[in-house]
Write a protein that holds these residues in place. Sequence first.
Motif, mmCIF file in Angstrom:
data_model
loop_
_atom_site.group_PDB
_atom_site.id
_atom_site.type_symbol
_atom_site.label_atom_id
_atom_site.label_comp_id
_atom_site.label_asym_id
_atom_site.label_seq_id
_atom_site.Cartn_x
_atom_site.Cartn_y
_atom_site.Cartn_z
ATOM 1 N N PRO A 180 33.869 -28.207 18.528
ATOM 2 C CA PRO A 180 34.612 -29.182 19.337
ATOM 3 C C PRO A 180 34.103 -29.293 20.766
ATOM 4 N N ALA A 181 33.477 -28.236 21.292
ATOM 5 C CA ALA A 181 32.970 -28.295 22.666
ATOM 6 C C ALA A 181 31.934 -29.412 22.809
ATOM 7 N N MET A 182 31.113 -29.612 21.787
ATOM 8 C CA MET A 182 30.114 -30.677 21.845
ATOM 9 C C MET A 182 30.795 -32.049 21.853
ATOM 10 N N TYR A 183 31.885 -32.179 21.108
ATOM 11 C CA TYR A 183 32.631 -33.437 21.123
ATOM 12 C C TYR A 183 33.220 -33.679 22.517
ATOM 13 N N TYR A 184 33.790 -32.628 23.101
ATOM 14 C CA TYR A 184 34.357 -32.770 24.446
ATOM 15 C C TYR A 184 33.296 -33.218 25.446
ATOM 16 N N LEU A 185 32.128 -32.617 25.378
ATOM 17 C CA LEU A 185 31.081 -32.934 26.345
ATOM 18 C C LEU A 185 30.637 -34.391 26.236
ATOM 19 N N GLY A 186 30.691 -34.956 25.019
ATOM 20 C CA GLY A 186 30.272 -36.336 24.833
ATOM 21 C C GLY A 186 31.378 -37.356 25.015
ATOM 22 N N HIS A 187 32.637 -36.903 25.037
ATOM 23 C CA HIS A 187 33.766 -37.835 25.121
ATOM 24 C C HIS A 187 34.788 -37.403 26.171
ATOM 25 N N TRP A 188 34.352 -36.653 27.162
ATOM 26 C CA TRP A 188 35.304 -36.037 28.095
ATOM 27 C C TRP A 188 36.090 -37.075 28.886
ATOM 28 N N ARG A 189 37.411 -36.898 28.873
ATOM 29 C CA ARG A 189 38.332 -37.701 29.677
ATOM 30 C C ARG A 189 39.348 -36.749 30.279
ATOM 31 N N THR A 190 39.765 -37.010 31.501
ATOM 32 C CA THR A 190 40.695 -36.112 32.167
ATOM 33 C C THR A 190 42.135 -36.607 32.029
ATOM 34 N N GLY A 191 43.073 -35.720 32.308
ATOM 35 C CA GLY A 191 44.486 -36.070 32.323
ATOM 36 C C GLY A 191 45.095 -36.197 30.942
ATOM 37 N N LEU A 192 46.374 -36.505 30.923
ATOM 38 C CA LEU A 192 47.116 -36.617 29.665
ATOM 39 C C LEU A 192 46.554 -37.715 28.774
ATOM 40 N N THR A 193 46.294 -38.882 29.359
ATOM 41 C CA THR A 193 45.760 -39.995 28.575
ATOM 42 C C THR A 193 44.388 -39.673 28.013
#
Length: 262
Positions: free
Chosen positions: A171-184
């Motif tokens: 999942p870390a690789m997914y986060y790095l490619g789709h990172w968005r901050t905050g609740l939304t």
Amino acid sequence: MQGALRSTLWLGFFAAILAAWMVMFAMSTDMDLDLLGRPGEMGAAMAAMDPRMPMDMPMARFGPLFAMWAIMMAAMMLPTLVPTLRAYEDLMTSANGTRAGWLGVLAGYSLVWVGFAATIAAVQLGLLFGGVIDMLGIAKSHWMAGGLLLVVGLFQFTRAKEICHGVCHSPAMYYLGHWRTGLTGGLRMGLGLGAFCVGCCWGFMVLGFVGGVMNLAWMGLATLFMVLEKLPQIGHVVTKPMGFVLIIAGVAVMGWPVLTGG
């Protein structure tokens, strides 16, 4: 303060998993089923009921079935989310993540599986009224049961499984490619991760129709395997062996009536 919030959220998360399993156990007891989903006298009578009979049968209505599947999704799929939530925590400091984002990931992931619960509840109703499964969700035909085992086993070797499992496994690789901050942002990432997770694990839900959707032993084993599939250290080495196991089981189930003359 942050440490106390983290502990509270994780305790609430695990409490939700425990509550879901307790509700499933209570439902199984109410339906007179043992841990293997085998019915007692009352459960056997329920399984033999015709869903078209003019009486109130919760397992023949969408609302109760959807609630059952939604609770089952919480019991089975929330434990598999632990590595994904831990991976988000690892990025909280370096990538400006927040606890709100953590909750967003959890919410998005859960929403996808609730949607899947609605879909499979509708499928179960279709199979029930079509005479394919009984009131307890058990396939009436060895060919149906064996065919499901074969399909899910073969799926373990497909490119679709490889892609979806790759996201769930890392999942870390997914986060790095789709990172968005905050609740939304967390919600958007959770929806994406949930979609890949459904693509990876749908087959193990469908296999509930082989031994019964209220077979707690099967649910426990399936949950354990899906957790192992998502562990970074061993997840990539258990997928295909499970495919072989399911294929062999499917062939054995379909061949059983021939061997026994049934």
